[in-house]
Design a protein around this motif. Structure first.
Motif, short mmCIF file in Angstrom:
data_model
loop_
_atom_site.label_atom_id
_atom_site.label_comp_id
_atom_site.label_asym_id
_atom_site.label_seq_id
_atom_site.Cartn_x
_atom_site.Cartn_y
_atom_site.Cartn_z
N ILE A 55 0.97 -1.26 -0.05
CA ILE A 55 -0.01 0.00 -0.01
C ILE A 55 1.03 1.40 -0.13
N LEU A 56 1.79 1.18 0.88
CA LEU A 56 2.53 2.38 0.83
C LEU A 56 3.57 2.66 -0.24
N GLU A 57 4.00 1.46 -1.10
CA GLU A 57 4.80 1.73 -2.23
C GLU A 57 3.92 2.49 -3.30
N LYS A 58 2.48 2.26 -3.46
CA LYS A 58 1.49 2.80 -4.25
C LYS A 58 1.29 4.38 -3.74
N GLU A 59 1.10 4.46 -2.46
CA GLU A 59 0.87 5.75 -2.05
C GLU A 59 2.08 6.77 -2.13
N TYR A 60 3.30 6.39 -1.80
CA TYR A 60 4.48 6.94 -2.01
C TYR A 60 4.74 7.32 -3.44
N SER A 61 4.29 6.64 -4.49
CA SER A 61 4.53 6.86 -5.77
C SER A 61 3.41 8.06 -6.53
N ARG A 62 2.47 8.13 -5.64
CA ARG A 62 1.64 9.20 -6.25
C ARG A 62 2.04 10.44 -5.87
N GLN A 63 1.78 11.57 -6.74
CA GLN A 63 2.27 12.77 -6.75
C GLN A 63 1.06 13.79 -6.75
N ASP A 64 0.41 13.96 -5.45
CA ASP A 64 -0.59 14.96 -5.36
C ASP A 64 -0.52 15.69 -3.98
N ASN A 65 -1.29 16.47 -3.97
CA ASN A 65 -1.09 17.53 -2.63
C ASN A 65 -2.53 17.53 -1.93
N SER A 66 -3.20 16.07 -1.99
CA SER A 66 -4.24 15.81 -0.92
C SER A 66 -3.96 16.25 0.47
N PRO A 67 -5.03 16.80 1.12
CA PRO A 67 -4.89 16.89 2.54
C PRO A 67 -5.04 15.57 3.40
N PHE A 68 -5.55 14.60 2.66
CA PHE A 68 -5.73 13.12 3.19
C PHE A 68 -4.16 12.46 3.34
N LEU A 69 -4.13 12.26 4.77
CA LEU A 69 -2.71 11.59 4.99
C LEU A 69 -2.79 10.06 5.31
N TRP A 70 -3.23 9.57 4.25
CA TRP A 70 -3.32 8.10 3.99
C TRP A 70 -1.94 7.23 4.49
N ALA A 71 -0.85 7.68 4.05
CA ALA A 71 0.47 7.11 4.27
C ALA A 71 0.68 7.17 5.78
N GLU A 72 0.25 8.34 6.30
CA GLU A 72 0.68 8.40 7.59
C GLU A 72 -0.06 7.59 8.75
N VAL A 110 3.77 7.01 17.29
CA VAL A 110 3.48 8.28 17.75
C VAL A 110 3.82 9.50 16.88
N GLN A 111 5.05 9.38 16.19
CA GLN A 111 5.21 10.26 15.00
C GLN A 111 4.10 10.41 14.05
N ASN A 112 3.75 9.29 13.39
CA ASN A 112 2.63 9.19 12.41
C ASN A 112 1.33 9.89 13.02
N ARG A 113 1.02 9.42 14.19
CA ARG A 113 0.00 9.87 15.00
C ARG A 113 -0.03 11.51 15.14
N ASN A 114 1.19 12.13 15.20
CA ASN A 114 1.41 13.52 15.32
C ASN A 114 1.07 14.25 14.08
N LYS A 115 1.64 13.63 12.95
CA LYS A 115 1.55 13.94 11.75
C LYS A 115 0.02 14.12 11.40
N LEU A 116 -0.76 13.09 11.78
CA LEU A 116 -2.11 13.29 11.41
C LEU A 116 -3.00 14.18 12.40
N SER A 117 -2.30 14.35 13.53
CA SER A 117 -2.90 15.30 14.42
C SER A 117 -2.75 16.81 13.65
N SER A 118 -1.81 16.96 13.10
CA SER A 118 -1.51 18.34 12.45
C SER A 118 -2.54 18.63 11.40
N SER A 119 -3.26 17.62 10.75
CA SER A 119 -3.95 17.76 9.80
C SER A 119 -5.41 17.06 10.18
#
Length: 174
Positions: free
Chosen positions: A100-117, A134-143
């Protein structure tokens, strides 16, 4: 009396496994013919029939068969990851998460949806990497003002709150 109780528990455990296998076999053929919405998003249909009966391993197996039969659909990969994690098969769940992450990181968009996190946070939980979780939780929290991020933040918070629990217990609270 003690031995009777043990035999009963063993037999009832096998009965559950047999029930799951029977349900899987009974719905497989028709489920593989469903369109993606009916298979993936409809309560009481497709893989969700098995999930509703707590047959997580068979749910993951049916999703895998559907993908092989009908093509790779990213939402199915996520649900396959979840069902493997619910059944305790973390190694396979992590492997699917990495796809899933391979596909997600290959995308080039500016979506506000932080799916990879969210996926990264889930994988971190499965791999017992609390710092990464916790790092990824905090990234989600910022959005968190974006509703899907807020919803996924709630899940990552549950995983953190139950860090020593199984994925099933941490995710569902049961």
């Amino acid at each position: 009396m003690k031995y009777i109780a043990i035999i009963f528990l063993l037999l009832s455990g096998n009965s559950f496994a047999d029930d799951c296998k029977n349900i899987y076999e009974n719905i497989k053929k028709d489920s593989l013919k469903l369109n993606i919405e009916a298979f993936d998003q409809t309560t009481g249909s497709g893989w969700r029939i098995l999930e509703e009966k707590h047959c997580y391993s068979q749910s993951a197996q049916l999703i895998d068969e559907y993908i092989k039969e009908n093509g790779n659909v990213s939402s199915l990969l996520w649900h396959q990851l979840q069902m493997n994690a619910m059944s305790g098969n973390y190694k396979l769940a992590v492997a699917i998460g990495n796809k899933i992450l391979e596909k997600e990181y290959s995308r080039q968009d500016n979506s506000p949806f932080l799916w990879a996190e969210y996926v990264e946070g889930t994988l971190a939980f499965l791999e017992e990497d609390n710092q990464r979780l916790v790092q990824n939780r905090n990234k989600l929290s910022s959005s968190a003002d974006f509703p899907p991020n807020k919803m996924n933040l709630v899940v990552l918070d549950r995983l953190i709150d139950c860090i020593k629990c199984s994925y099933k217990k941490a995710y569902t609270g049961n």
